[in-house]
Enzyme design. Structure first.
Site, PDB file in Angstrom:
ATOM      1  CB  THR A  25      59.085  42.259  88.993  1.00 29.92           C
ATOM      2  OG1 THR A  25      60.157  41.508  89.549  1.00 29.92           O
ATOM      3  CG2 THR A  25      58.547  43.210  90.057  1.00 29.92           C
ATOM      4  CD  GLN A  97      64.582  35.522  89.412  1.00 27.75           C
ATOM      5  OE1 GLN A  97      63.819  36.447  89.644  1.00 27.75           O
ATOM      6  NE2 GLN A  97      65.478  35.556  88.449  1.00 27.75           N
ATOM      7  CG  HIS A 177      67.354  37.385  90.435  1.00 25.76           C
ATOM      8  ND1 HIS A 177      68.256  37.750  89.466  1.00 25.76           N
ATOM      9  CD2 HIS A 177      66.326  38.270  90.335  1.00 25.76           C
ATOM     10  CE1 HIS A 177      67.796  38.814  88.809  1.00 25.76           C
ATOM     11  NE2 HIS A 177      66.619  39.145  89.320  1.00 25.76           N
ATOM     12  CG  ASN A 180      68.406  41.507  85.695  1.00 28.96           C
ATOM     13  OD1 ASN A 180      69.183  41.481  84.753  1.00 28.96           O
ATOM     14  ND2 ASN A 180      67.180  41.007  85.619  1.00 28.96           N
ATOM     15  CE1 TYR A 182      66.958  44.316  92.006  1.00 27.04           C
ATOM     16  CE2 TYR A 182      67.012  42.753  90.189  1.00 27.04           C
ATOM     17  CZ  TYR A 182      66.480  43.890  90.786  1.00 27.04           C
ATOM     18  OH  TYR A 182      65.502  44.609  90.162  1.00 27.04           O
ATOM     19  NE  ARG A 229      66.686  35.715  83.918  1.00 23.47           N
ATOM     20  CZ  ARG A 229      65.848  36.697  83.594  1.00 23.47           C
ATOM     21  NH1 ARG A 229      65.460  37.570  84.498  1.00 23.47           N
ATOM     22  NH2 ARG A 229      65.379  36.808  82.365  1.00 23.47           N
ATOM     23  CG  ASN A 237      68.584  47.382  89.267  1.00 24.86           C
ATOM     24  OD1 ASN A 237      67.866  48.382  89.382  1.00 24.86           O
ATOM     25  ND2 ASN A 237      68.076  46.167  89.113  1.00 24.86           N
ATOM     26  N   GLY A 324      59.968  36.740  78.140  1.00 23.76           N
ATOM     27  CA  GLY A 324      59.463  37.582  79.217  1.00 23.76           C
ATOM     28  C   GLY A 324      58.226  38.336  78.781  1.00 23.76           C
TER      29      GLY A 324
HETATM   30  C1  8OZ Z   1      61.517  44.963  86.866  1.00 19.01           C
HETATM   31  C2  8OZ Z   1      61.059  45.685  87.957  1.00 19.01           C
HETATM   32  C3  8OZ Z   1      61.442  45.304  89.225  1.00 19.01           C
HETATM   33  C4  8OZ Z   1      62.281  44.211  89.397  1.00 19.01           C
HETATM   34  C5  8OZ Z   1      64.785  42.061  87.619  1.00 19.01           C
HETATM   35  C6  8OZ Z   1      63.421  41.460  89.475  1.00 19.01           C
HETATM   36  O1  8OZ Z   1      65.125  42.919  86.783  1.00 19.01           O
HETATM   37  C7  8OZ Z   1      63.636  42.317  88.503  1.00 19.01           C
HETATM   38  C8  8OZ Z   1      62.743  43.488  88.290  1.00 19.01           C
HETATM   39  C9  8OZ Z   1      62.349  43.888  87.036  1.00 19.01           C
HETATM   40  O2  8OZ Z   1      65.401  41.011  87.716  1.00 19.01           O
END
Ligand code: 8OZ
Length: 367
Positions: A25, A97, A177, A180, A182, A229, A237, A324
Site C-alpha cells: 500500500t 489484489q 486479499h 491482514n 480485512y 492471500r 488490524n 515486500g
Molecule cells: C499497510 C498500510 C495500509 C494497508 C495490508 C493493505 O496490510 C494492507 C495495508 C498495509 O494488507
C-alpha cells in the site's frame, strides 16, 4: 536444487523466476485513480517473476484508507490499463489484489459518510489513514455495523465484478486479499465474527464468505488466473482466532478443487516477527492438508525473507517467495539478489502518500 532464479509455470502464469513483488500500500492514487507515476513504479519492478499490485478497493464501501486505488470506476480502469500496458511493454506480469477492508475504515471514507461494514459491530483497535490539510494522518477506525445476511450476496457479486474489471484492464489475474484483518479475514476469525447466521459460529460458516468469493471469481475468470492471500496468525488490524490450525486447514481443503494459480501465505505477524510464541502455527501441515486434498498451483511464502532464507524455503516447502519492503527501495531486486546485493534501504517517511520521492527515484544497479 531449485533457486529463486528458476522459472515456474503455475496456472496460466508463466513466471521467469520465483521472485514475487508483494502487495504494498503506497497511497498515491488520489480519487482512487491510478496515476501515470504508478505505471512507472510498477514497470520499474517488472523483472520480478510476478508483480502483485497494492491492495485495490472493489467498491467505494471497500475503501479504508485515503488515496488507495479502486477497480470499479471507468477512470480507475483507464488508470490501471496504463499500468498493465507499461508492465507488459517491458515484458512483465501483473495481478491485482482485490480488497474489501470491512471494518478497517472510517466514516470519512465511506459512501454518504456511513458506518464501515463488518461481520459484527465490533470496532477494530487499529488506525487508518486520512489526508488532513494535505498531510496523511493516522486516526482510529470507526465503529462498524454488522452486515445483514441479505447484503452478503451483493458483496460476493462486487468481488466477481472487480475480477472481470481486472481482466478488462489487462491484468494477468487477481489475488483475493483474505489476509491482514480485512473483511474476509474478519469473517474467518472468532475475535471479529460473532454472527449467529450461516456466516458465523462453525468454521464452515466463518469460511463461507471466503469460499463464496473465491468460487465466484474462479468460475468467472478461471482458477488458473486466481490467487489468494492468507495470514493465519497475524495480529494485524486486531484479528485473532481460537483455533487457526483447524480453520486454515479447512479453508485450504475447500480451496483445493478450485485449481488456483497460487496460495500466498504470510508467516507470523505481517511485516513483523515470523514466529509468534503465543500464536503457534504449523505451515508445513497446512500445506500438506492442501496438497492431500488435491490442491495444485504454487505455494507462495512471505514475510522477512532474504536470499538465504528464500533459497532454504524453496528447497523445503515453497514454490515462490514474495518480497515486500525490499521491493520499495530496489526496483531491480532480481538483479540485486543475483549479484548478492547491495540493497538500498527504504525511507519509511515516504511509504504512505507523496509523489516520486521514495517511490520511483530509487536507483537500479549500474550497467
Ligand atoms: C499497510 C498500510 C495500509 C494497508 C495490508 C493493505 O496490510 C494492507 C495495508 C498495509 O494488507
Amino acid at each position: 536444487m531449485t533457486t529463486l532464479f528458476d522459472p515456474l509455470q503455475t496456472g496460466s502464469l508463466a513466471l521467469p523466476n520465483r521472485i514475487v513483488m508483494a502487495p504494498l500500500t503506497r497511497n498515491r492514487a488520489p480519487g482512487a485513480i491510478p496515476t501515470p507515476l504508478m505505471a512507472t513504479y510498477y514497470a520499474q519492478r517488472a523483472t520480478a517473476g510476478l508483480l502483485i499490485t497494492e491492495a485495490t478497493a472493489i467498491t467505494h464501501q471497500a475503501q479504508g484508507y485515503a488515496d488507495v486505488p479502486g477497480l470499479y470506476g471507468t477512470e480507475q480502469l483507464d488508470g490501471w490499463k496504463r499500468v498493465t500496458k507499461a508492465v507488459h511493454d517491458v515484458g512483465g506480469r501483473i495481478v491485482v489484489q482485490l480488497w474489501h477492508v470491512g471494518r478497517v475504515s472510517h466514516t470519512d471514507l465511506q459512501p454518504d459518510f456511513g458506518k464501515p461494514v463488518a461481520p459484527s459491530a465490533i470496532r477494530a483497535n487499529t488506525k487508518t489513514v486520512l489526508i488532513k490539510d494535505g498531510v496523511p494522518t493516522f486516526v482510529d477506525t470507526s465503529e462498524p455495523r454488522a452486515l445483514k445476511a441479505e447484503e452478503i450476496p451483493g458483496i460476493v457479486q462486487n468481488y466477481r465484478h472487480a475480477a472481470e474489471n481486472a481482466i478488462s484492464a489487462g491484468f494477468d489475474g487477481v489475488e483475493i486479499h483474505a489476509a491482514n484483518g480485512y473483511l474476509i479475514d474478519q469473517f474467518l476469525k472468532t475475535g471479529s465474527n460473532q454472527r449467529t447466521d450461516d456466516y458465523g459460529g462453525s468454521i464452515a460458516n466463518r469460511a463461507r464468505l471466503l469460499l463464496e468469493v473465491t468460487r465466484a471469481i474462479a468460475e468467472d475468470i478461471g482458477g488458473d488466473r486466481t490467487g489468494i492471500r492468507l495470514s493465519p496468525v497475524t495480529p494485524a488490524n486486531d484479528v485473532i482466532d481460537d483455533d487457526p490450525q483447524a480453520l486454515f486447514e479447512y479453508v485450504l481443503r475447500e480451496l483445493a478443487p478450485l485449481k488456483l494459480a497460487y496460495v500466498h501465505v504470510i508467516e507470523g505477524a505481517t511485516g513483523g516477527p515470523r514466529e509468534l510464541p503465543d500464536r503457534p502455527f504449523d505451515y508445513t501441515a497446512a500445506k500438506a492438508a492442501y496438497r492431500a486434498a488435491g490442491g495444485q498451483g504454487a505455494w507462495m511464502v512471505n514475510n522477512g525473507y532474504d536470499l538465504a532464507l528464500a533459497n532454504q524455503a524453496l528447497s523445503a516447502d515453497a514454490d515462490l517467495v514474495a518480497f515486500g519492503k525490499p521491493y520499495i527501495a530496489n526496483p531491480d531486486l532480481v538483479a540485486r539478489l543475483k549479484a548478492g546485493g547491495p540493497f538500498n534501504a527504504p525511507d519509511k517517511s515516504t511509504f504512505y502518500g507523496g509523489g516520486e520521492k521514495g517511490y520511483t527515484d530509487y536507483p537500479a544497479l549500474a550497467g
